[in-house]
Design an enzyme around this catalytic site. Structure first.
Site, PDB file in Angstrom:
ATOM      1  N   LYS A 143      12.740 -50.575  25.021  1.00  0.00           N
ATOM      2  CA  LYS A 143      12.867 -51.868  25.689  1.00  0.00           C
ATOM      3  C   LYS A 143      11.518 -52.524  25.980  1.00  0.00           C
ATOM      4  O   LYS A 143      10.870 -53.037  25.076  1.00  0.00           O
ATOM      5  CB  LYS A 143      13.741 -51.720  26.930  1.00  0.00           C
ATOM      6  CG  LYS A 143      15.160 -51.241  26.592  1.00  0.00           C
ATOM      7  CD  LYS A 143      16.090 -51.275  27.768  1.00  0.00           C
ATOM      8  CE  LYS A 143      17.447 -50.663  27.423  1.00  0.00           C
ATOM      9  NZ  LYS A 143      18.277 -51.463  26.508  1.00  0.00           N
ATOM     10  N   ASP A 178      14.298 -39.840  30.755  1.00  0.00           N
ATOM     11  CA  ASP A 178      14.640 -40.973  29.896  1.00  0.00           C
ATOM     12  C   ASP A 178      14.331 -42.248  30.680  1.00  0.00           C
ATOM     13  O   ASP A 178      15.080 -42.632  31.575  1.00  0.00           O
ATOM     14  CB  ASP A 178      16.116 -40.903  29.517  1.00  0.00           C
ATOM     15  CG  ASP A 178      16.566 -42.050  28.624  1.00  0.00           C
ATOM     16  OD1 ASP A 178      15.843 -43.068  28.553  1.00  0.00           O
ATOM     17  OD2 ASP A 178      17.647 -41.943  28.020  1.00  0.00           O
ATOM     18  N   TYR A 220      23.202 -41.879  30.094  1.00  0.00           N
ATOM     19  CA  TYR A 220      23.301 -42.374  28.720  1.00  0.00           C
ATOM     20  C   TYR A 220      21.941 -42.257  28.050  1.00  0.00           C
ATOM     21  O   TYR A 220      20.924 -42.692  28.601  1.00  0.00           O
ATOM     22  CB  TYR A 220      23.759 -43.830  28.699  1.00  0.00           C
ATOM     23  CG  TYR A 220      23.899 -44.387  27.300  1.00  0.00           C
ATOM     24  CD1 TYR A 220      24.909 -43.938  26.459  1.00  0.00           C
ATOM     25  CD2 TYR A 220      23.003 -45.339  26.815  1.00  0.00           C
ATOM     26  CE1 TYR A 220      25.041 -44.429  25.161  1.00  0.00           C
ATOM     27  CE2 TYR A 220      23.130 -45.837  25.522  1.00  0.00           C
ATOM     28  CZ  TYR A 220      24.144 -45.376  24.698  1.00  0.00           C
ATOM     29  OH  TYR A 220      24.258 -45.863  23.425  1.00  0.00           O
TER      30      TYR A 220
END
Length: 445
Positions: free
Chosen positions: A263, A234, A142
């Protein structure tokens, strides 16, 4: 537990918010509880119910809900000085310098506003500097809500995984199974001259936590270099959580060309970043020709929070604490599964964990990984431990959402709402929290 106020709030939300929520993963059944405030490693909902929190904002809250004093002071200072300026500030330079000192792949950065924006920008940059169009991604990986990676299918053909994306977009994306070196090499043999980059999480962290098998990440590094393509990690989820300040790439010893962040790098505020070799990142405008820009990029409050977040981790034994508790929790769940549900599998590393409801785990676990699957071939549970995103999708996903999550919530433990999202231990968690959680697992399983 009483949830009358949450039910009332959800009823109101359904009238003014799509699906009653602003992110689909929050839409738990029959309705979500609404959080009123956080307290260390806990959240308190609108009805006064208290939960041990392992969602941690889906990853960014390394310190739980009470950030260390230097973080709070920096946020207050920069917020009081003015919300934003449309001009550079010193704190974004300091934050970039810190990241570049610690993360192996990073010589230069471009800060953006979300993990999605980071991966969008990284894909555009890869295409711009190579002059190629195709992107290889992992099935079950994702990379945010972007058109290039919201695809499904395999190497022989991909299609959009959601309405609203033209099918022609998927023509440039090649999904392959994670941990399948042979398929990657076949794809490069056929399309190598057209592939701009391989984009992957070093650990599939949004799909039940799938570790790479030994040598897989190294194989991606080798094949991309051989064909003049870029390797993009990622690390929106794993960044500054797996491998400490060096991130997952430091833990695994594989250095990509580009890395995307989000994040933790923003200290709990909206953030993203693209980092990598200077010769690549400087191709963003205005230094180069690959357009990238954003009104709120490098927001001073976010930069201050992220910078103090990472500085505090560098100066204190933050990772020692969270990783020890993560190991204790995974080992405890592993012991419980051996007695109560040997078909299930514990996964995770460092401060990440998940129980995957696999269907055919080994009944005899004498020589199994003691604190979560790490893809050790000699482990008796090796064949059951998920290797691909499809392996996680084929688990008992409904059991997690419809039964287990509800049972854990009723016992005061807040877990991610589906089988796929990672869970996290924070610096605010204690041994007592872990013991309470293990008791809840015993009862719920």
């Amino acid at each position: 537990m009483n949830h009358d106020e949450s039910r009332s709030l959800y009823d109101r939300a359904l009238s003014v918010l799509a699906g009653g929520v602003n992110s689909s993963v929050r839409a738990t059944q029959p309705y979500p509880f609404f959080v009123e405030r956080g307290d260390g490693a806990h959240v308190i909902d609108a009805d006064g119910n208290r939960y041990v929190d392992y969602v941690m904002g889906y990853g960014p809250l390394l310190y739980g809900h009470d950030a260390p004093e230097p973080v709070q002071s920096a946020v207050q200072k920069h917020a009081a000085a003015g919300p934003m300026y449309g001009a550079p500030t010193e704190i974004e330079v300091e934050h970039a310098e810190f990241v570049a000192r610690h993360v192996p792949s990073v010589e230069m950065l471009r800060f953006v506003n979300s993990g999605t924006e980071a991966t969008v920008s990284a894909v555009r940059l890869a295409r711009g500097v190579t002059g190629r169009d195709k992107i290889v991604v992992m099935q079950g990986g994702y990379h945010g809500a972007q058109e290039s990676t919201l695809v499904e299918g395999g190497p022989d053909g991909a299609k959009p995984s959601t309405p609203g994306i033209p099918s022609s977009f998927a023509d440039h994306t090649i999904p392959v199974p994670f941990n399948d070196e042979e398929t990657v090499r076949e794809v490069f043999a056929e399309h190598g001259e057209d592939i701009a980059a391989v984009l992957t999480e070093p650990i599939l962290a949004n799909t039940g936590i799938v570790h790479p098998v030994d040598g897989y990440l190294e194989a991606l590094r080798d094949v991309t270099e051989a064909h003049g393509a870029l390797l993009i990690f990622d690390e929106v989820i794993t960044g500054f959580r797996v491998g400490g300040l060096q991130c997952a790439q430091g833990k695994f010893g594989v250095t990509p060309d580009l890395t995307t962040f989000g994040k933790i790098i923003g200290g709990g505020f909206p953030v993203g970043a693209v980092g990598g070799k200077a010769e690549l990142v400087e191709q963003f405008t205005p230094g180069g020709d690959v357009f990238q820009s954003g009104t709120f990029s490098g927001h001073p409050v976010t930069m201050a929070a992220g910078h103090e977040y990472l500085k505090y981790a560098a100066e204190n034994d933050v990772y020692g604490h969270v990783d020890r508790l993560g190991e204790k929790l995974r080992a405890g769940i592993t012991d419980i599964l051996e007695d109560q549900a040997p078909e299930y599998t514990v996964v995770g590393t460092d401060s990440m964990f998940k129980t995957v409801f696999t269907r055919h785990g080994a009944a005899e676990r004498a020589d199994a990984c003691v604190d979560g699957c790490s893809q050790v071939e000699s482990c008796p549970n090796y064949d059951a431990c998920p290797k691909t995103g499809a392996d996680v999708s084929n688990t008992e996903t409904d059991r997690w959402e419809r039964v287990f999550w509800q049972e854990m919530k009723d016992r005061g433990v807040f877990l991610t709402a589906n089988q796929f999202e990672s869970q996290f231990v924070s610096y605010a968690h204690t041994d007592e929290d872990i013991e309470k959680t293990l008791e809840a697992y015993k009862a719920a399983l």
